[in-house]
Write an enzyme that holds these catalytic residues in place. Structure first.
Site, PDB file in Angstrom:
ATOM      1  N   CYS A 351      19.893  35.367  45.473  1.00 53.54           N
ATOM      2  CA  CYS A 351      18.680  35.739  45.005  1.00 53.54           C
ATOM      3  C   CYS A 351      18.149  34.927  44.955  1.00 53.54           C
ATOM      4  CB  CYS A 351      18.790  35.930  43.584  1.00 53.54           C
ATOM      5  SG  CYS A 351      19.304  34.863  41.964  1.00 53.54           S
ATOM      6  N   ARG A 352      16.868  34.910  44.326  1.00 53.86           N
ATOM      7  CA  ARG A 352      15.707  33.081  44.739  1.00 53.86           C
ATOM      8  C   ARG A 352      16.314  32.498  44.929  1.00 53.86           C
ATOM      9  NH1 ARG A 352      11.191  31.822  42.400  1.00 53.86           N
ATOM     10  NH2 ARG A 352      11.224  33.498  40.133  1.00 53.86           N
TER      11      ARG A 352
END
Length: 399
Positions: A351-352
């Site tokens: 994810c980020r």
């Protein structure tokens, strides 16, 4: 000079009631659509919250119980013993690994359960069509019992399509209803004035009832949580996961401090937690215990194999800005419903910054899948100099 038709006389009282009833109907139907949308949002947010954050809450509860037991073992104080017993009662005991694998095998032999429903956020088109259909077809817009029954059956189909955000189905239903008759007294009917009075009284009650239901939904635990980020609940879940992971890390550190040494690995074949607390052990001697919950499988961005199967759980705008070429993109909120699309074998999840992916890895491990969290997410991937591509003509970057 042409003759003009006489102006039709209108009862001023009836005209005023017509306007008040029309305004009340608009207010009520608008509120009803808003409440229905809120209910769908809360139900689906609660589902994803439970599926993805439930294991993290359970892990934190277990660590809190272990800390309370370690404190009681050191002090022997009755109040500490009571707190430890209370903390343990609040924990749902998890099976050991052998029991877990046995359960997985039994589930594989049994018929597969129905797929978990996907979270739905009805789009603006669906909301617009739904609002218009409710305004035109609501059973209470008719006074005829047979017509009310027909409308109720039709509106049940409308609600079913709206619950899954199917704008196309709603369009079809709108076309179907375009020829529906209205069962209210005509404007020239002598019964119209009395009907308007009763209608206005009924609508006033419905507005109050609908507003009360909206307040009730907003004040539920999930409603209050969703209100923190109504436009971006996935980011809210990421933030909650990071907070839970931080709390769990703090509790783990406190447990290791109380035990006098870092948690020791379990002996071969031992899948059970060593007892801590008022259980016959000598509280004056240092205790050693391994955590009942294994750490979430993780690795660094630099260590991910070049041919690894990657799952990116960010939102579409983040993916478009920059992603790993060849990765599978399934946003966090869709993972449960689309779990069948995941490839077999080891799966590296991105994810980020690593919060959302940690939730997904925790969930996948619970399902018996081989999943690994990429620590630091795409920021770490970019920092390690690993290649990225974008969905646009711009250079790839982490959004």
């Amino acid at each position: 000079m042409t003759a003009q038709s006489p102006v039709r006389w209108t009862d001023p009282q009836q005209q005023e009631l017509e306007e008040r009833v029309a305004a009340a109907e608009l207010a009520w139907l608008s509120m009803d659509v808003d409440v229905q949308t809120l209910r769908v949002e809360i139900d689906n947010f609660a589902l994803i919250h439970h599926q993805l954050l439930g294991p993290l809450y359970a892990r934190l509860d277990e660590l809190e119980a272990l800390v309370a037991e370690a404190v009681a073992a050191r002090t022997g104080h009755p109040e500490d013993l009571r707190r430890a017993a209370e903390a343990r009662r609040q924990v749902d005991e998890l099976p050991d690994l052998d029991a877990l694998f046995d359960s997985v095998r039994e589930q594989e032999a049994a018929p597969p359960p129905p797929a978990a429903p996907a979270r739905v956020r009805p789009g603006r088109d669906a909301q617009r069509i739904y609002r218009e259909l409710v305004r035109r077809a609501h059973p209470d817009l008719s006074t005829d019992p047979a017509e009310q029954q027909r409308r109720a059956a039709f509106l049940a189909r409308v609600n079913e399509a709206y619950a899954v955000g199917d704008a196309a189905a709603l369009e079809g239903l709108s076309a179907e209803w375009s020829t529906a008759p209205e069962a209210a007294p005509g404007a020239d009917s002598p019964d119209r004035l009395e009907w308007l009075r009763r209608r206005l009284e009924w609508l006033t009650g419905k507005i109050t009832e609908t507003a009360t239901e909206q307040v009730r939904l907003e004040q539920t635990p999930m409603g209050q949580l969703l209100a923190l980020a109504p436009q971006d609940p996935d980011r809210l879940l990421e933030q909650l996961a990071e907070e839970l992971l931080a709390k769990a890390a703090a509790q783990q550190a406190e447990l290791e401090r109380l035990l006098g040494a870092p948690a020791a690995p379990a002996a071969a074949g031992d899948g059970h937690r060593q007892p801590v607390g008022d259980n016959g052990t000598d509280p004056t001697q240092p205790q050693e215990s391994h955590t009942m919950f294994a750490q979430i499988p993780s690795t660094t961005a630099a260590a991910v194999p070049a041919d690894a199967a990657l799952l990116d759980v960010r939102e579409q705008d983040e993916w478009d800005a920059g992603h790993v070429d060849g990765a599978l993109h399934i946003p966090l909120g869709e993972v449960i419903a689309r779990i069948g699309e995941l490839p077999d074998g080891k799966l590296y999840v991105l994810c980020r910054v690593g919060g959302r992916s940690a939730q997904v890895v925790q969930y996948l491990v619970q399902q018996g899948r081989d999943a690994v969290n990429v620590d630091g997410g795409m920021y770490a991937w970019e920092g390690a100099g690993r290649p990225m591509v974008s969905s646009t003509d711009q250079d790839a970057f982490v959004l």
